[in-house]
Design an enzyme around this catalytic site. Sequence first.
Site, PDB file in Angstrom:
ATOM      1  N   ASP A  76      57.778  53.493  34.698  1.00 35.41           N
ATOM      2  CA  ASP A  76      58.170  54.495  33.788  1.00 35.41           C
ATOM      3  C   ASP A  76      58.213  55.839  34.172  1.00 35.41           C
ATOM      4  OD1 ASP A  76      55.630  54.573  34.106  1.00 35.41           O
ATOM      5  OD2 ASP A  76      55.256  54.111  31.940  1.00 35.41           O
ATOM      6  N   SER A  77      57.472  55.905  35.649  1.00 32.36           N
ATOM      7  CA  SER A  77      57.622  57.213  36.399  1.00 32.36           C
ATOM      8  C   SER A  77      59.077  57.884  36.481  1.00 32.36           C
ATOM      9  CB  SER A  77      57.022  57.220  37.937  1.00 32.36           C
ATOM     10  OG  SER A  77      57.503  55.934  38.494  1.00 32.36           O
ATOM     11  N   ASP A 115      58.240  48.332  34.051  1.00 29.27           N
ATOM     12  CA  ASP A 115      57.359  48.933  33.464  1.00 29.27           C
ATOM     13  C   ASP A 115      57.591  48.712  31.614  1.00 29.27           C
ATOM     14  OD1 ASP A 115      54.837  50.005  34.345  1.00 29.27           O
ATOM     15  OD2 ASP A 115      55.651  51.881  35.020  1.00 29.27           O
ATOM     16  N   LYS A 146      55.204  45.058  33.572  1.00 26.35           N
ATOM     17  CA  LYS A 146      54.035  45.790  33.725  1.00 26.35           C
ATOM     18  C   LYS A 146      53.571  46.326  32.722  1.00 26.35           C
ATOM     19  CE  LYS A 146      53.049  49.189  36.770  1.00 26.35           C
ATOM     20  NZ  LYS A 146      52.584  50.450  35.798  1.00 26.35           N
ATOM     21  N   GLU A 173      50.463  48.560  30.808  1.00 29.19           N
ATOM     22  CA  GLU A 173      49.270  49.581  31.027  1.00 29.19           C
ATOM     23  C   GLU A 173      48.042  49.154  30.135  1.00 29.19           C
ATOM     24  OE1 GLU A 173      49.833  53.718  31.239  1.00 29.19           O
ATOM     25  OE2 GLU A 173      51.497  53.510  32.584  1.00 29.19           O
ATOM     26  N   GLU A 223      45.126  52.268  39.689  1.00 24.94           N
ATOM     27  CA  GLU A 223      45.601  53.345  39.960  1.00 24.94           C
ATOM     28  C   GLU A 223      44.157  54.581  40.018  1.00 24.94           C
ATOM     29  OE1 GLU A 223      49.208  54.766  38.270  1.00 24.94           O
ATOM     30  OE2 GLU A 223      48.997  56.831  38.898  1.00 24.94           O
TER      31      GLU A 223
END
Length: 263
Positions: free
Chosen positions: A43-44, A82, A111, A113, A180
């Site tokens: 999602d970056s 993501d 993925k 979070e 991270e």
Amino acid sequence: MKTINEFQKMKNEKRKISVVTCYDYWSARIIDGTDIDAVLVGDSAAMVMHGFETTINAELEMMGYHVAAVKRGLKNKFLIADLPFLAHKKSKEILVDAIDLLMKAGAQAIKIEGANGNIEIIKNLVDTGIPIMGHLGLTPQSVNQFGGFKLQGTNETAADRILNDARLLQQAGCFSIVLEMVPAQLAKLISEELTIPTIGIGAGVYTDGQVLVLQDLLGLSNGFNPKFLRKYLDGSELIKGALNNFNSDVKKENYPGEKESYH
Ligand code: KIV
């Protein structure tokens, strides 16, 4: 690498796993011809491709377009996507539709979070047959809670929480976990204890693999210079040089030449 089984095999055989982010077709084609093991449509994308300040602005539709474009360029790599901000918190239907969209666009794994509040959700998804990658430490969707993009797990309580969350994510069925921005010793402890592979970013050398944002490692993210980042190319300068050469050739009538013209 094409399957989650190979992720696990690489950990078992103590072979390090390399992952890069990718958001579009042309860079996917380049990555597909490299030795990189797996690709993450992070999602970056919201920050790197769309210029937002955080990943909170990554919409599902945006992620779907990026996953589909990457998938069209990728034949030989495992593809993870993501789950965008809050997609798992709204309702079961919204979550299922989001995963449906991302996986039909080409993602082989999703993925998610954080662990807090997500364990049951992850268990259900894994039981349904969806490979889930966890993400702990600096989870960028919670940047406002952290008060910035900062190192996490810096005191004993915070480190214990991350270690415990990692255990819970493994028990819930995650096939791998991104760590991270955590101290290298904490990442080491987690990576040694867990049987599933850990993939680090800003987490030192002891994780089972490393992930970097493609544009960061290629030197294309001007002004982004965190301690953990190694730039493998001065991409911005190389591209600027090529563009200036084109400009200068156009101005001097050096381009196109005889060989580049039709008669
Ligand atoms: O969105 C992303 O690019 C990520 C990686 C940095 C792990 O989550």
